[in-house]
Design an enzyme around this catalytic site. Structure first.
Site: not given
Ligand code: NAD
Ligand code: TYD
Length: 351
Positions: A61, A86-87, A102, A132-134, A157, A161, A187
């Site tokens: 982990d 975590e996605s 995480t 990510t683009d988020e 989320y 990120k 993706n």
């Protein structure tokens, strides 16, 4: 030049494609896949390469600094490609703290361990962070995300990120670590966990179950085939300039409802069903809280500076994806029943 690359999250969806690509394409590299095997981690994704002489697996982990240190020493890690996270946005809404643990704490832990392991020679090792683009937020009035778009994350989320991206850049600026970050759009493809829109719909269409479309299905995502993302990661790892950010995208925007209809049409054809049958499964459900309206990436920089572009058209990629799921019912069954977790729990908890 020989390298020993630590790829985190290599048992997940994108990570497994990255691990497979690196193991096959670079026999001179040692590839160490480090993964905690959460619900999203599945070593069945890597069956074809698990016996390769340049492949190693460590069940760790990223929140555990001691175990990370052990892995860095044991394998003499020279570079990191960090995907473990975590996605899933919906899970982040019901349990934000696990995303902080995480995605934020785990990433900083990994940065610290890498910084100590590489002390005195930080310029010789690369820490590549996959994001990510988020993090850029939600587009409402046209336009695209470019690398200089200010961060404006809207979900737990994307906030986690964004925080991890900031830490990676802070370590580059403060400690002069050699880092690179890429921010990719949605993706799709083989091995995608069936909690996400496309694999969930494929699974439910196959089983004649309802297709839950959030709100009116008007939200727009830019979709990229997962193997093209893995190729982009290979390109950025080898050719990206330290300290830089690269946006990766498919130049391929779709409204959710149009994707769901396309999947219904293709699956009716493939399953020999009467045209239109699967569309009757579409069920509009309550919208996701704070649902981002549109994501759209401008991937000109990686295209012009590093020579990467998507290799597949969406229609082609979707065909491949549906065919993969139909041919891998056992994989899907193991994932949906959770039986893959039991098997690997027994195997690795005794190490
Ligand atoms: P995934 O959920 O399929 O896989 C995540 C992997 O990380 C799993 O194997 C899981 O076991 C592992 N993991 C989770 N927590 C861990 C921990 N604490 N320690 C060690 N391993 C842990 O995710 P994915 O879709 O493959 O995404 C991979 C990365 O790419 C993530 O960083 C994500 O933010 C990013 N990304 C995803 C997309 C997408 O469309 N899926 C798009 C752009 C960027
Ligand atoms: P998802 O695959 O969860 O990816 P992300 O939230 O990271 O973009 O969702 C893609 C889009 O599909 C998003 O707008 C939410 C929507 N969606 C549904 O309409 N129904 C579903 O069952 C799921 C999982 C997602």
């Amino acid at each position: 030049m020989s390298k020993t690359i630590l790829i985190t999250g290599g048992a997940g969806f994108i990570g497994s494609h990255v691990v497979r690509l690196f193991v096959n394409q670079y026999p001179e590299y040692k590839i160490v896949n480090l993964d905690a095997l959460t619900y999203a981690g599945n070593l069945e994704n890597l069956k074809e390469i698990e016996g390769a002489p340049n492949y190693f697996f460590e069940k760790v982990d990223i929140q555990n600094a001691e175990e990370l240190e052990f892995v860095f020493k044991k394998h003499a890690i020279s570079d990191v490609i960090h995907l473990a996270a975590e996605s899933h946005v919906d899970r982040s809404i019901s349990d934000p703290l696990s995303f902080v643990k995480t995605n934020v704490f785990g990433t900083v832990n990994l940065l610290n361990v890498a910084k100590s392991a590489w002390a005195g020679e930080l310029d010789q090792h690369l820490f590549y962070h996959v994001s990510t683009d988020e993090v850029y937020g939600s587009l409402h009035d046209g336009g695209f995300f470019v690398e200089t778009t200010p961060y404006d994350p809207q979900s737990p989320y994307s906030a986690s990120k964004a925080a991890s991206d900031h830490f990676v850049r802070a370590y580059s600026n403060t400690y002069k670590m050699k880092t690179v970050v890429s921010n990719c759009s949605n993706n799709y493809g083989p091995n995608h966990f069936p909690e996400k829109l496309i694999p969930l719909c494929i699974h439910n269409i196959k089983n004649m179950k309802p297709l839950p479309v959030y709100g009116k299905g008007e939200n727009v995502r830019d979709w990229l085939f997962v193997k093209d993302h893995a190729r982009a990661i290979d390109t950025v790892f080898h050719k990206g300039k330290p300290g830089e950010t690269y946006n990766i995208g498919g130049f391929n925007e779709w409204k959710n409802i149009d994707i769901v209809r396309l999947l219904c049409k293709k699956m009716d054809e493939k399953l020999g069903r009467e045209p239109g049958i699967s569309e009757t499964l579409i069920t509009f459900v309550q919208d996701r809280a704070g649902h981002d309206l549109r994501y759209a990436i401008d991937a000109t920089k990686i295209q012009q500076e590093l020579g990467w572009e998507p290799s597949l058209q969406f229609e082609e990629g979707i065909e491949l994806t549906i065919d993969w799921y139909l041919a891998n019912q056992e994989w899907l069954e193991h994932v949906t029943t959770g039986s893959y977790q039991e098997y690997y729990k027994n195997l690795y908890d005794n190490r």
